[in-house]
Every structure is written in C-alpha cells, then in structure tokens.
Scaffold this motif. Structure first.
Motif, mmCIF file in Angstrom:
data_model
loop_
_atom_site.group_PDB
_atom_site.id
_atom_site.type_symbol
_atom_site.label_atom_id
_atom_site.label_comp_id
_atom_site.label_asym_id
_atom_site.label_seq_id
_atom_site.Cartn_x
_atom_site.Cartn_y
_atom_site.Cartn_z
ATOM 1 N N ARG A 252 0.801 -1.232 0.000
ATOM 2 C CA ARG A 252 0.000 0.000 0.000
ATOM 3 C C ARG A 252 0.828 1.274 0.000
ATOM 4 O O ARG A 252 0.377 2.312 -0.453
ATOM 5 C CB ARG A 252 -0.922 0.000 1.231
ATOM 6 N N GLU A 273 -13.371 5.128 11.191
ATOM 7 C CA GLU A 273 -12.693 5.379 9.915
ATOM 8 C C GLU A 273 -13.692 6.024 8.957
ATOM 9 O O GLU A 273 -14.798 5.500 8.771
ATOM 10 C CB GLU A 273 -12.167 4.058 9.313
ATOM 11 N N GLY A 275 -14.179 6.545 5.196
ATOM 12 C CA GLY A 275 -13.598 6.006 3.963
ATOM 13 C C GLY A 275 -13.114 4.585 4.208
ATOM 14 O O GLY A 275 -11.948 4.260 4.001
ATOM 15 N N THR A 281 -7.656 -1.695 5.460
ATOM 16 C CA THR A 281 -6.969 -0.991 6.541
ATOM 17 C C THR A 281 -7.731 -1.163 7.851
ATOM 18 O O THR A 281 -7.126 -1.230 8.924
ATOM 19 C CB THR A 281 -6.794 0.495 6.180
ATOM 20 N N ASP A 304 -18.647 4.987 4.599
ATOM 21 C CA ASP A 304 -18.263 5.065 3.181
ATOM 22 C C ASP A 304 -19.534 5.245 2.373
ATOM 23 O O ASP A 304 -20.632 4.997 2.872
ATOM 24 C CB ASP A 304 -17.501 3.802 2.729
ATOM 25 N N TRP A 314 -18.316 10.330 -6.769
ATOM 26 C CA TRP A 314 -16.968 9.751 -6.824
ATOM 27 C C TRP A 314 -16.040 10.633 -7.664
ATOM 28 O O TRP A 314 -14.871 10.797 -7.333
ATOM 29 C CB TRP A 314 -17.017 8.319 -7.367
ATOM 30 N N GLU A 317 -15.103 13.628 -5.695
ATOM 31 C CA GLU A 317 -14.208 13.277 -4.589
ATOM 32 C C GLU A 317 -12.850 12.791 -5.073
ATOM 33 O O GLU A 317 -12.020 12.354 -4.290
ATOM 34 C CB GLU A 317 -14.853 12.216 -3.682
ATOM 35 N N ASN A 348 -22.837 9.513 2.341
ATOM 36 C CA ASN A 348 -21.888 10.583 2.081
ATOM 37 C C ASN A 348 -21.552 11.191 3.443
ATOM 38 O O ASN A 348 -22.456 11.577 4.196
ATOM 39 C CB ASN A 348 -22.548 11.615 1.161
ATOM 40 N N SER A 349 -20.285 11.258 3.797
ATOM 41 C CA SER A 349 -19.933 11.720 5.148
ATOM 42 C C SER A 349 -20.413 13.154 5.388
ATOM 43 O O SER A 349 -20.673 13.550 6.524
ATOM 44 C CB SER A 349 -18.422 11.615 5.382
ATOM 45 N N ASP A 369 -10.062 9.239 5.721
ATOM 46 C CA ASP A 369 -9.528 8.769 4.433
ATOM 47 C C ASP A 369 -10.685 8.556 3.462
ATOM 48 O O ASP A 369 -10.743 7.574 2.749
ATOM 49 C CB ASP A 369 -8.754 7.455 4.657
ATOM 50 N N GLY A 370 -11.632 9.510 3.464
ATOM 51 C CA GLY A 370 -12.796 9.375 2.588
ATOM 52 C C GLY A 370 -12.629 10.205 1.324
ATOM 53 O O GLY A 370 -11.695 10.004 0.547
ATOM 54 N N GLY A 371 -13.585 11.142 1.115
ATOM 55 C CA GLY A 371 -13.524 11.985 -0.081
ATOM 56 C C GLY A 371 -12.272 12.851 -0.078
ATOM 57 O O GLY A 371 -11.702 13.150 0.974
HETATM 58 C C1 LIG Z 1 -8.933 5.920 -0.618
HETATM 59 S S1 LIG Z 1 -10.366 5.038 -0.331
HETATM 60 C C2 LIG Z 1 -10.225 4.590 1.339
HETATM 61 C C3 LIG Z 1 -9.276 3.482 1.564
HETATM 62 C C4 LIG Z 1 -9.394 2.854 2.922
HETATM 63 N N1 LIG Z 1 -9.396 3.808 3.982
HETATM 64 C C5 LIG Z 1 -8.236 1.900 3.109
HETATM 65 O O1 LIG Z 1 -7.203 2.345 3.623
HETATM 66 O O2 LIG Z 1 -8.333 0.740 2.708
HETATM 67 C C6 LIG Z 1 -11.543 6.334 -0.203
HETATM 68 C C7 LIG Z 1 -12.948 5.847 0.118
HETATM 69 O O3 LIG Z 1 -13.701 6.982 0.489
HETATM 70 C C8 LIG Z 1 -15.008 6.866 -0.026
HETATM 71 N N2 LIG Z 1 -15.578 8.207 -0.169
HETATM 72 C C9 LIG Z 1 -15.260 9.156 -1.085
HETATM 73 N N3 LIG Z 1 -15.984 10.242 -0.863
HETATM 74 C C10 LIG Z 1 -16.772 10.004 0.194
HETATM 75 C C11 LIG Z 1 -17.752 10.745 0.876
HETATM 76 N N4 LIG Z 1 -18.071 11.992 0.536
HETATM 77 N N5 LIG Z 1 -18.393 10.173 1.919
HETATM 78 C C12 LIG Z 1 -18.088 8.895 2.298
HETATM 79 N N6 LIG Z 1 -17.158 8.152 1.679
HETATM 80 C C13 LIG Z 1 -16.513 8.695 0.644
HETATM 81 C C14 LIG Z 1 -14.817 6.151 -1.357
HETATM 82 O O4 LIG Z 1 -16.013 5.472 -1.737
HETATM 83 C C15 LIG Z 1 -13.654 5.229 -1.092
HETATM 84 O O5 LIG Z 1 -14.087 3.955 -0.756
#
Ligand SMILES: C[S@@+](CC[C@H](N)C(=O)[O-])C[C@H]1O[C@@H](n2cnc3c(N)ncnc32)[C@H](O)[C@@H]1O
Length: 495
Positions: A252, A273, A275, A281, A304, A314, A317, A348-349, A369-371
């Motif tokens: 990663r 968490e 995201g 993770t 998520d 998506w 983000e 959506n957070s 670690d979301g959007g």
């Molecule tokens: C980079 S990935 C996260 C990876 C994860 N934390 C890991 O380490 O395995 C980002 C995630 O955030 C989610 N995401 C993006 N924008 C978001 C939002 N506004 N609200 C909630 N989740 C969101 C995406 O669907 C995606 O699954």
C-alpha cells in the motif's frame, strides 16, 4: 500449535517434549513454547541424506529421530500434522510394546499399511530398539527409497513382531488416509468423525489446504477440520493471527506507517474510519490494536458511500474511478477477519453529524480517508473534532503537498498549533497518475493540553483570513494540468 494444544487437552499428559533442530519463531510457537520442554538435536551425518531434497531429508531425519526417541523414552509420538481428539494413553495399560497407526481400512491387501505419524511405544522395548537398529543401518546406505525408514520399515517390523506390535482400527488413529484426507477441509457440515477416533493425521503433504489453515478458516469454515478444532479447543487457543504490517506497507505504501505508529502509541479501543472502502486498513487497524488491548472489546465504526455513491460524487471526490464494494460484503469481511463489534454506515460523510455517532462512544482513533475534495475533508475534520475526546488521535491520509487543492493539506495547514500537535509523516509515497505523480503523506493530530484562547475559533482554527478563506495555489503556482484537476474537484468544494 494445534497439534500440541490438542495433545495437551486430550491425552493424559504428564510431560510433553518438542523435538527440533532449530527453535521455531512466530506467533504459533510463542503460544506453545511455555507449555513444552524444548529438546534440540544436531543433524546427524547420515549417508542416505547426502544430496537429497530438503523434503526428503526432513521426512527421513524425522523417522530416524523418532525411532531414537521412542527407543530411549517411549511414550506417544505425534507428527506435527496431527490433531488429538480423545485420550490415547489408555493403550499403555495393554501388554503390547508398540501401537502404530493404520493408514488404510484393509491391512491385509496393502503391503505397507502402517504409518509412523502416530506411534506409541514402551521405553526400551526390543521391537523399537530393532526398528532403530535397522533405521540406522538403512540411513548409512548411499541411497534409500522414499518411506523406507518410515511406513515400509514399520509395516515389515509390525508384521514380524510376533504380536508385540499392533494397531487400533483405522478409524482410531487415522480415520482418513492420504487419499481421503482432502474431505476434511471441504465445506461439508454433514461429514462426521467416527465415534472412536482419538487422533487425526492430516497428511500435510497430501493437501495444499494444510498450509492455509489459520484462525480465519477455523472461525468461519463448516469443514470437519474446523468444527473439530472448535469443539476441542477454546477460541482463545486457536484465535491467533498475525497482521503482517510490513506486507501491507509494501503493497500500500510506506506513508501508512504513521497510522500503525499512532495505533501503537494510543492503543485505541474505539476506532472510527471515514472512507472504509474494502476494509483492508480496517482489518489491519483492528488487529494491530487487538494485540495491544487483548482483553478489551474493540469497537470499529466505518463510513463510506458503499452502494449509496454515484458517479458524480466519486468524480467530485477524486477517487480515480475506484468504487468500494457493497456494505454487506465489507461488513462480512471485517467480521470474518476480526472478532470485534462493527458498525458500517453507507452515506456521504457530508450528510453525517455527531448525532449519528451517538452510540459509538468517544473514539480513541479517527482515521480520515474518505472523499478528497476540500469541502468533504473540511467537514470530516470538523466532525472528528466534535467527536474526539482529550486523548483521541486523528489521522489524515492524503496530504498531497504538491496539490493542496485536493486532499487534506489546506485543512491540516490551517489547524491551530496551539490547540493541536500536528505531525506530518516523514515517509512519503509517489503514486503514478495520468497527470504525473501524486506525492502523499500521512498526518497525525492530537490535542494539546491548553485552554481556549480568544483568538481561536470554536473549531480550533485561528480566525484569520488565511485560514478561513480557501487560497488557490493552483491558480498561481501550478500548471494547466493542475487547474484541470482543480476545476473537477472544485465544484464540490463550493457547496
Ligand atoms: C482511498 S479510499 C479509502 C481506503 C481505505 N481507507 C483503506 O485504507 O483501505 C476512499 C474511500 O472513500 C469513499 N468516499 C469518497 N468520498 C466520500 C464521501 N463523501 N463520503 C463517504 N465516503 C466517501 C470512497 O467510496 C472510497 O471507498
């Protein structure tokens, strides 16, 4: 580990010796080491083993040592690919000198039906001393065939023992032979052990599944093997698993090292968490924390979009075309690979407030670690601030120092250093993207123990124009490709 723990549990054990050339390492060994007497031996100089493969050497050296050990000490000798199910020491009251395992149902039509994976012998018995004598002579030949010092020699000697060697039924020590053993790993809830089974020999070399048995398999499988282990041993005995942090960092990126450092220093019991994505993770964080707080019940909450996302969100983000699996799939995976309380929210957070986390308790670690849009990360930070207790650690991924118009850089740089200790990781990763590299770091934030000051806003950010307005470095210092990306993500930023 299971061989040793089940032997201790099932047999009337007075002493357990574990014979090795080199002491093993790792989590399974740590669990049994305190329970056994470790007996080490040097590799003897045996002609038949010269220029042979490692597997040939190991198998025949094991036979050689087995006959030496049994000739001197006697007792119940078990290979490490066995599982004990019921006591076998009652055989010692019988007047026979040697009990061996029968590989097959029909001992008559098979030339070498006996196996030395499970052998019980009286110390100093003539029959075992004879087997030791022949095994030594054979090992000093320049070449031997596979199995000569094991099943072949044992079968010949058992036949010639004039009744001082015998075997219980096939179902007692070896209910499945080398050809049938694969059934025991299959998802077949109806397959049962014969009622008189005392020991199962798993014939490690016969099934590639042998190496795949771990805590996750034992926890989730309906195979006869998993059900048997669950029936014999308490969960604390087999629920041993290793989270391979190095493997994770290699696949990663090294910048995640700071997340696991934060877990080690804060020992979180409640983890949030934002995201969760596929939960990789999440599993790593929970397992790392579980090792540090073994008796505590760990709680994991994850947010998520899951199945509630849309192409539009998506894209705003900047998730690079990635879409997470559905909530149910991720929930099952986290539950399968950990044993903690899990709550996942598909939303959506930006639509969530502190009230939605009322039942969680105060998180000890919040991982953002979301959007990637500034609006979303700003929202996630304000939410984290509200949920955090005095000793909560907040970790941000996606500190893109070369692209502050996405990711957490602008929000992190505006955090008040009087109220918060902000640490930007020294490790960095450069991920390849169509526009070039995405240089990424991790940030950890903890509260400083200071009171509120007049010039500090309620969110801990200084009330200065620099912090409250969104500066646009892409407009001044960055190239046209940067502006393109910025325009894509900025639409969400303005909401
Ligand atoms: C980079 S990935 C996260 C990876 C994860 N934390 C890991 O380490 O395995 C980002 C995630 O955030 C989610 N995401 C993006 N924008 C978001 C939002 N506004 N609200 C909630 N989740 C969101 C995406 O669907 C995606 O699954």
């Amino acid at each position: 580990m299971i061989a040793v723990l089940s032997a201790i549990k099932c047999h009337d054990v007075t002493q357990i010796r574990f014979w090795v050339m080199d002491e093993p390492k790792g989590i399974y060994w740590e669990k049994i080491k305190p329970l056994v007497e470790v007996c080490t031996f040097q590799e003897p100089d045996l002609r038949a083993l010269k220029n042979q493969t490692a597997q040939f050497k190991a198998t025949h050296l094991k036979d050689y040592m087995e006959w030496n050990i049994l000739a001197i000490h006697g007792g119940l000798f078990l290979d490490l690919d066995t599982i004990s199910v019921k006591d076998s020491t009652h055989w010692s009251t019988n007047n026979k000198d040697l009990f061996v395992s029968l590989d097959v149902e029909d001992a008559v039509s098979n030339p070498f039906p006996y196996n030395n994976a499970v052998v019980m012998a009286k110390a100093e018995s003539w029959i075992v001393k004879k087997i030791r004598y022949y095994s030594r002579s054979l090992m000093n030949q320049s070449e031997i065939t596979w199995g000569l010092t094991g099943p072949i020699l044992l079968s010949i000697m058992t036949e010639m023992s004039s009744g001082s060697a015998t075997s219980p039924d096939h179902s007692v020590f070896c209910p499945f032979g080398g050809n049938e053993i694969s059934q025991i790993y299959e998802e077949n809830p109806k397959l049962e052990l014969p009622p008189d089974t005392e020991i199962i020999h798993l014939y490690a070399k016969s099934s590639e599944m042998f190496e795949k048995v771990d805590a996750t398999f034992v926890r989730n499988s309906e195979s006869l093997l998993a059900r048997t282990i669950r029936a014999i041993l308490p969960i604390s005995d087999w629920n041993v698993s290793e989270w391979d942090e190095q493997k994770y960092l290699l696949s990663r990126g090294q910048h995640y090292a700071g997340l696991f450092r934060a877990i080690r220093s804060h020992k979180p019991k409640i983890i949030l968490e934002i995201g969760t994505s596929a939960g990789d993770t999440a599993v790593g964080m929970i397992r790392t924390a579980a090792k540090l707080v073994p008796d505590a019940e760990i709680v994991y909450w994850g947010v998520d979009l899951f199945e509630n996302g849309s192409e539009e969100v998506w894209s705003e983000e900047f998730t690079g075309g990635y879409k997470p699996p559905k909530l149910g799939v991720v929930y099952d995976k986290i539950k399968r690979e950990t044993w903690v309380k899990v709550k996942l929210i598909a939303s959506n957070s930006n639509h969530l407030t502190a009230k939605d986390f009322h039942d969680m308790g105060t998180p000890n670690l919040i991982y953002i670690d979301g959007g990637h849009s500034l609006a979303t990360i700003r929202h996630d930070w304000l939410l984290a601030e509200e949920l955090a207790g005095p000793s909560t650690v907040i970790v941000f991924d996606d500190y893109f120092e070369e692209m502050p118009f996405i990711g957490c850089k602008q929000i992190v740089d505006a955090i008040n250093p009087i109220l918060y200790q902000v640490t930007i990781s020294s490790e960095l990763d450069d991920y390849a993207h169509s526009f070039g590299r995405l240089r990424t770091k991790l940030v950890t934030v903890t509260k400083n123990m200071v009171g509120l000051r007049g010039d500090i806003g309620p969110t801990g950010r200084i009330n200065s124009p620099a912090a409250t307005e969104h500066s646009d470095p892409a407009e001044t210092t960055y190239h046209s490709w940067a502006k393109d990306i910025m325009n894509k993500v900025r639409s969400n930023d303005e909401k």
